[in-house]
Write a protein that holds these residues in place. Sequence first.
Motif, PDB file in Angstrom:
ATOM      1  N   UNK A 261       0.840  -1.186   0.000  1.00  0.00           N
ATOM      2  CA  UNK A 261       0.000   0.000   0.000  1.00  0.00           C
ATOM      3  C   UNK A 261       0.882   1.245   0.000  1.00  0.00           C
ATOM      4  N   UNK A 262       0.272   2.395  -0.306  1.00  0.00           N
ATOM      5  CA  UNK A 262       1.024   3.648  -0.396  1.00  0.00           C
ATOM      6  C   UNK A 262       0.280   4.707   0.413  1.00  0.00           C
ATOM      7  N   UNK A 263       1.009   5.389   1.272  1.00  0.00           N
ATOM      8  CA  UNK A 263       0.428   6.448   2.086  1.00  0.00           C
ATOM      9  C   UNK A 263       1.249   7.709   1.870  1.00  0.00           C
ATOM     10  N   UNK A 264       0.592   8.788   1.453  1.00  0.00           N
ATOM     11  CA  UNK A 264       1.286  10.058   1.254  1.00  0.00           C
ATOM     12  C   UNK A 264       1.468  10.756   2.604  1.00  0.00           C
ATOM     13  N   UNK A 265       2.700  11.123   2.876  1.00  0.00           N
ATOM     14  CA  UNK A 265       3.007  11.803   4.133  1.00  0.00           C
ATOM     15  C   UNK A 265       2.770  13.293   3.992  1.00  0.00           C
ATOM     16  N   UNK A 266       2.378  13.919   5.091  1.00  0.00           N
ATOM     17  CA  UNK A 266       2.113  15.358   5.093  1.00  0.00           C
ATOM     18  C   UNK A 266       3.415  16.124   5.322  1.00  0.00           C
ATOM     19  N   UNK A 267       3.582  17.241   4.590  1.00  0.00           N
ATOM     20  CA  UNK A 267       4.756  18.108   4.783  1.00  0.00           C
ATOM     21  C   UNK A 267       4.514  18.983   6.002  1.00  0.00           C
ATOM     22  N   UNK A 268       5.421  18.888   6.970  1.00  0.00           N
ATOM     23  CA  UNK A 268       5.269  19.660   8.210  1.00  0.00           C
ATOM     24  C   UNK A 268       5.989  21.007   8.126  1.00  0.00           C
ATOM     25  N   UNK A 269       7.257  20.966   7.842  1.00  0.00           N
ATOM     26  CA  UNK A 269       8.034  22.211   7.778  1.00  0.00           C
ATOM     27  C   UNK A 269       9.302  21.968   6.981  1.00  0.00           C
ATOM     28  N   UNK A 270       9.964  23.078   6.627  1.00  0.00           N
ATOM     29  CA  UNK A 270      11.203  23.019   5.843  1.00  0.00           C
ATOM     30  C   UNK A 270      12.257  23.846   6.565  1.00  0.00           C
ATOM     31  N   UNK A 271      13.429  23.240   6.787  1.00  0.00           N
ATOM     32  CA  UNK A 271      14.534  23.962   7.418  1.00  0.00           C
ATOM     33  C   UNK A 271      15.174  24.922   6.427  1.00  0.00           C
TER      34      UNK A 271
ATOM     35  N   UNK B 293      13.267  18.959   4.435  1.00  0.00           N
ATOM     36  CA  UNK B 293      11.832  19.012   4.724  1.00  0.00           C
ATOM     37  C   UNK B 293      11.448  17.840   5.607  1.00  0.00           C
ATOM     38  N   UNK B 294      10.464  18.067   6.461  1.00  0.00           N
ATOM     39  CA  UNK B 294      10.022  17.047   7.406  1.00  0.00           C
ATOM     40  C   UNK B 294       8.588  16.654   7.080  1.00  0.00           C
ATOM     41  N   UNK B 295       8.371  15.354   7.082  1.00  0.00           N
ATOM     42  CA  UNK B 295       7.069  14.797   6.703  1.00  0.00           C
ATOM     43  C   UNK B 295       6.632  13.810   7.778  1.00  0.00           C
ATOM     44  N   UNK B 296       5.318  13.639   7.920  1.00  0.00           N
ATOM     45  CA  UNK B 296       4.826  12.711   8.935  1.00  0.00           C
ATOM     46  C   UNK B 296       3.506  12.095   8.500  1.00  0.00           C
ATOM     47  N   UNK B 297       3.190  10.973   9.163  1.00  0.00           N
ATOM     48  CA  UNK B 297       1.933  10.302   8.892  1.00  0.00           C
ATOM     49  C   UNK B 297       1.807   9.067   9.763  1.00  0.00           C
ATOM     50  N   UNK B 298       0.640   8.426   9.694  1.00  0.00           N
ATOM     51  CA  UNK B 298       0.372   7.235  10.491  1.00  0.00           C
ATOM     52  C   UNK B 298       0.072   6.074   9.560  1.00  0.00           C
ATOM     53  N   UNK B 299       0.862   5.026   9.686  1.00  0.00           N
ATOM     54  CA  UNK B 299       0.695   3.840   8.850  1.00  0.00           C
ATOM     55  C   UNK B 299      -0.258   2.880   9.560  1.00  0.00           C
TER      56      UNK B 299
END
Length: 860
Positions: free
Chosen positions: A794-804, A809-815
């Motif tokens: 399966x494929x889950x798109x992670x959300x972009x949180x912030x960019x240094x 760039x930092x991304x997060x999500x729940x699998x």
Amino acid sequence: MRAIRRFTVRTVLPAELAALGELVHNLRWSWHPETTDLFAEVDPLLWEQVGHDPVALLGAVDPRRLAELAADRRFLRRLADAADDLREYMGSPKWYQTLPDAARAIAYFSPEYGIAAPLPQYSGGLGILAGDHLKAASDLGVPILAVGLLYRHGYFTQSLSPEGWQLEHYPSLDAGGLPLALLKEDDGTPVKIRVGLPGDRVLHAQLWVAQVGRVPLLLLDSDVADNDTAARDVTDRLYGGGTDHRLMQELLLGVGGVRAIRAYCRVTGHADPEVFHTNEGHAGFLGLERIRELTEARLSFDEALEVVRAGTVFTTHTPVPAGIDRFPVDMIERQFGGGNAWPTVPVERILALGAEADPGRFNMAIMGMRLAQRVNGVSELHGEVSREMFKDLWPGFDLDEVPIGSITNGVHAPTWVGRELMELAGRELPSLIERARGWEGIQKVSDADIWDIRRTFRRRLVEAARARLRASWRARGASDAELGWIDDALDPGVLTIGFARRVPSYKRLTLMLSDADRLRSLLLDADKPVQIVIAGKAHPADEGGKKLIQQIVTFTDQADVRHRIVFLPDYDMALAQFMVQGCDVWLNNPLRPLEASGTSGMKSALNGGLNLSIRDGWWDEWFDGTNGWAIPTADGVVDPDRRDELEAAGLYDLIEHEVADRFYDRAGDGPPRRWLEMVKHTLTSLGPKVLATRMLRDYVVDLYTPAAKAARLLSADSYAAAKAFAAWRLRVTKAWPGVRVEHVETSGVGDAPEVGAGLELRATIALGDLEPGDVLVQVVYGRVGPHDELLRPGYLTLAADDVDDDGRAHYSGTVPLDRTGAFGYTVRAVPFHEIAASPAELGLVVVPEEPAGMTNGTLR
């Protein structure tokens, strides 16, 4: 003495019969029996003599007979009714006209077309499929404008030597004697197109138009006085000649075909196509011509490429690399470079489009895929095979993500289904073919009605087979005194199996001969006899295929079995119609998975026949266990002879213990009830699926309409979106080496994760010179195999949180942990643009260089 030139002098019809010419020159008659009934009435005996060819009929009919018909009020009424029916068919709105956002017109390119036996411009399945595609498009109102070549000698006609060796003959065809019209300018001169060749040569062609119902089919003809001898012979025969000859044919089809479309639209006012459908790689050069047009209109090569790709559909039909056209690179360089180069289309860019693993070869299928945003195979299994075959074009992506889909082929029922069955359906189930609805109603049709029709079809096949068998033996040198046995060859009451295909080795024509004694016992069984009707052509250059034909003919010549098994030469559309209607069982035993789709078995099924087939092509997809029989396959056996032996044994067992048992299981003289249960279930389960109208609807909804929308988007506002997308692609491609998955960490589950929990995941991505909006970051997760490979993930798109500030760039999500067993994941970054058709569009992907955080585990 022999004539140095032949041509046809056409009949001048009386004014009262002018509509007859209108009917003759629209090939709708080939699937409209009411019109052919009218032709037969012109002169019934002559109609049979000319092989149901209406053009030949009008060329040979006695003028006195035409005068009689011109004064025959009943005939004139029937003629007027037929003409009115055709005009209504041509002009009334159909299914396609109800669709929003549909393509204005679709250009369809194929090297061959099987429309009708009197227009022999086909060799096999590819051409027959193309013909059915056009007919279904006509019935549904799909505005296709088709392009092909007019071969002066067609493919070839086949006969047998006394020893059973295939002999080829190339009869000359006169375009004036075919149902064609020469396309002319307003001043009456023929429309001509030109294609430049190396050495300051020019290939000229005129355009013939075959009207296939509502669909114009443009056929390019190089046999014109403007050409030198070599250029005149470019369209001499289908799939003939060497590499140079094949290249010139494909240049004429692709480059010349686009120019033919432009000329036709200019002369007739037909809408310019928004979508271009490349039916196999033979026509792939059409994309280069469209790039040339756009670059000469001030677009860059990359911008033009995006426009062309957006509006192009490419269908691959081959499951093996050997079936793909490949040319030496230096031949392509000569054609598109040097003094023959197009100033706005660098030859280096052309060569890159067709580049493959072998640096010395130019691959037409690969070029076709690189020039098309939408690619499909012709069955679900063939789609899988194609993704494996071409996966290297999209490195780093899983097979399921390779952007090659599938639309399973279909067949045009009015062409292939016997008239009696069509009339029964029309009476009992009027929505069956036209709207593909109500197939379950077949269960209510009486067994007696279906069985009577099946017996009619079988008897008709036996009569046709005897006539062809007699003609074949005479051609092999036999005298009439030796051929009395043919009067009893085949039996209208015996279980009849059909096998008819092209004869490459993988289709295994001779598998049935693996145990000749076992086959003989099946044929001669006193209680449950079997008879087999075989047909097929080998390519003229295929000595191996010719040997297979000779082997089968040698067996069928034997006096003890020749009344039960026959080989009929010169397999064509007319013979195919007799066979798919008259055979009780359709046999297909290719080497799996080398049959891309196959359609003959579909035609047999629509006529109440049952399939006995290896699970390959379409049969793998739609066999349900009770709508026919699946020959067991020995896929894991490496030794080809052993594999053939095992699969042949499975074939014999099925025929003896299941097929024949069920066919002959009947009470007295009544119909075989259990057999007819299978027939009805076959019609109910397969009928709506195997129709070409279903296939066309799939093409329209899944490919043509999205392609038209994409083409409009990229062409709007002076190609603003195309320019922006091309610039984005170049920028992303250049910057991609700077993209990295630097760190992945997880939380939210303990040492023993359980189903229903959620894996909290955070990833750090170095974007380099790109912006977050240029990149899609995904977690790829699911079950893992023994080597930690992800299985159908399966494929889950992670959300972009912030960019240094440094571009990280930092991304997060729940699998979701939604399945038990071995579980794993990885993180990847792919380019993202809303115009791209899939994440694999650019063929770029980044994954962690080393496993980061927890990569796998076991869920409880």
